[in-house]
Design a protein around this motif. Structure first.
Motif, PDB file in Angstrom:
ATOM      1  N   SER A   1       0.830  -1.207   0.000  1.00  0.00           N
ATOM      2  CA  SER A   1       0.000   0.000   0.000  1.00  0.00           C
ATOM      3  C   SER A   1       0.865   1.259   0.000  1.00  0.00           C
ATOM      4  CB  SER A   1      -0.913  -0.035   1.233  1.00  0.00           C
ATOM      5  OG  SER A   1      -1.484   1.212   1.474  1.00  0.00           O
TER       6      SER A   1
ATOM      7  N   ARG B   1       2.278  17.287 -12.836  1.00  0.00           N
ATOM      8  CA  ARG B   1       2.265  18.711 -12.468  1.00  0.00           C
ATOM      9  C   ARG B   1       3.640  19.351 -12.627  1.00  0.00           C
ATOM     10  NH1 ARG B   1      -1.121  17.255  -7.182  1.00  0.00           N
ATOM     11  NH2 ARG B   1      -3.150  17.039  -8.167  1.00  0.00           N
TER      12      ARG B   1
ATOM     13  N   ARG C   1       6.366  18.717 -11.169  1.00  0.00           N
ATOM     14  CA  ARG C   1       7.142  18.892  -9.938  1.00  0.00           C
ATOM     15  C   ARG C   1       8.115  17.737  -9.813  1.00  0.00           C
ATOM     16  NH1 ARG C   1       3.080  18.509  -6.210  1.00  0.00           N
ATOM     17  NH2 ARG C   1       1.513  20.079  -6.634  1.00  0.00           N
TER      18      ARG C   1
ATOM     19  N   TYR D   1       8.583  18.793  -1.815  1.00  0.00           N
ATOM     20  CA  TYR D   1       8.847  19.911  -2.718  1.00  0.00           C
ATOM     21  C   TYR D   1      10.271  20.420  -2.552  1.00  0.00           C
ATOM     22  CZ  TYR D   1       3.742  19.851  -2.624  1.00  0.00           C
ATOM     23  OH  TYR D   1       2.423  19.473  -2.659  1.00  0.00           O
TER      24      TYR D   1
END
Lengths: 263, 263
Positions: B140, B155, B157, B162
């Motif tokens: 999982s 996106r 990124r 980040y």
């Protein structure tokens, strides 16, 4: 549990410590706050719109210190639970006090701590735990949300979560049809045949008893009975309690609280 | 704790159940796995690069069933902790078994469950809890990471978090200079004056004793001593243990384990 305060004393103490709202304590003690949070979390978890009105709700005002003591004797602690379950495409959302086994991690959540406990097929159990009240934790959460919103503005995104995920329209299961175990406390006449009459009413309503304890009361010819049922359809349980309350040998049904084994 | 298995039996059982790695159990029992996770979390928490080599590490192989029993008698449970602390601009990162008060939420983390417990000025305590081993929870987590990476690609990124937040270069505090309480178990000669000689060595090294329990052993003229110290600079404690081990009245120092009150 520890100081044996009356409900009003405990509430006054909780308000003094900033644990229950002063202006509107019913938000906390009647479970409205938990119901609001459950509506939000269940909407996200089940991808279907759940509003406050959809949530069945009972507060903790009816829980007595006797109930807390009896629960402890039987290996349970009483917690206010907000439960969301999806089963066969139907959603059950309910807030009520419940007896939780002392060995379960949720039984160790105390004081102003809150926890979100999730059970899933593959993740098994996960839990998030933190302070749910108090000026500094609240300030921290509010400032955290402000920072998130500011970042989202910056990144031209909307809201705190990424859009609405309520693309399904699932049915709600009525509390009447919900299946639970129950703890029941009642004062009855202390004479032969009383238990048989009560057991008969339970039996007629398909309520099966798991355990029963009898305690003496301060009053003469009076006994206190504690029942824990097996799993039962809620409406059958309510019907049996209504009938038992009317028996001439029953003085009063003092408490009816659900038991959640969470297993 | 519950079945009184030897360490080897317990390890074999853990490997059989998939709780400890088969190919390389030292990853789990020597705390390498915890040290890796601590290095990552401490880097993020303290905005400063923490690598595996910076983490002080002791495993659980030296913890005996006697230690577990003694700890329980004194109101503690023994857990493998990975601790990261920033104080006065210095970072302390260490993995070791520790006695934790049974009343603390971390004492209730059992079996294959892991928890990340964070203490902060404003958030107070928060904790995340879930399965740390087993095929399905692992699957999982891995699939969760894959989905996150795929979304980030989408996106434009990079990575799961980040960018790198290690813009500071903080100093590390040596384990020698760390302050802890300690649990110490030793077998000594059962005759007058022994305790005075041991207490004298502790005193000369600025080690202050909080409590001491004496137990009889199976062997004649032998006694078992359990000490819990007050907070002490680690190097002073090590020095006292080294000197005590050499006393002719001391048979063997069996265990030296830190105590973390987490308060």
């Amino acid at each position: 549990e520890k100081n044996n305060l009356s409900f009003d004393e405990a509430l006054a103490k909780a308000q003094e410590l900033g644990y229950a709202e002063k202006a509107n304590p019913s938000s906390d003690i009647e479970g409205y706050d938990a119901a609001c949070k459950l509506a939000i979390l269940a909407s996200i978890a089940f991808n279907s719109r759940v509003t406050l009105n959809d949530v069945y709700r009972e507060g903790i005002t009816e829980v007595s210190s006797d109930d807390i003591g009896n629960a402890l004797d039987m290996g349970y602690r009483i917690k206010l639970l907000a439960i969301g379950i999806e089963e066969n495409g139907e959603i059950s959302v309910r807030v009520h006090p419940a007896l939780v086994p002392t060995s379960h991690i949720l039984a160790s959540i105390e004081n102003t701590f809150n926890a979100v406990y999730i059970y899933g097929n593959y993740i098994d159990e996960i839990m998030s735990y933190g302070r749910g009240a108090g000026d500094r934790p609240t300030a921290s959460s509010v400032v955290g949300d402000i920072i998130k919103i500011a970042r989202n503005f910056d990144r031209k995104r909307k809201g705190i979560i990424y859009g609405c995920g309520c693309f399904e329209d699932k049915k709600f299961k009525s509390i009447d049809d919900t299946i639970s175990k129950f703890y029941i406390l009642m004062d009855v006449a202390d004479k032969p045949g009383v238990l048989a009459r009560i057991a008969d009413v339970f039996g007629q309503n398909s309520v099966s008893i798991n355990s029963m304890i009898q305690k003496q009361t301060d009053r003469e010819r009076s006994a206190r009975l504690i029942f824990i049922t097996h799993e039962v359809v809620n409406k059958n349980l309510y019907k049996s309690i209504s009938e038992i309350s009317k028996l001439d040998v029953v003085d009063k049904v003092l408490s009816v609280i659900r038991v959640e084994d969470l297993s």
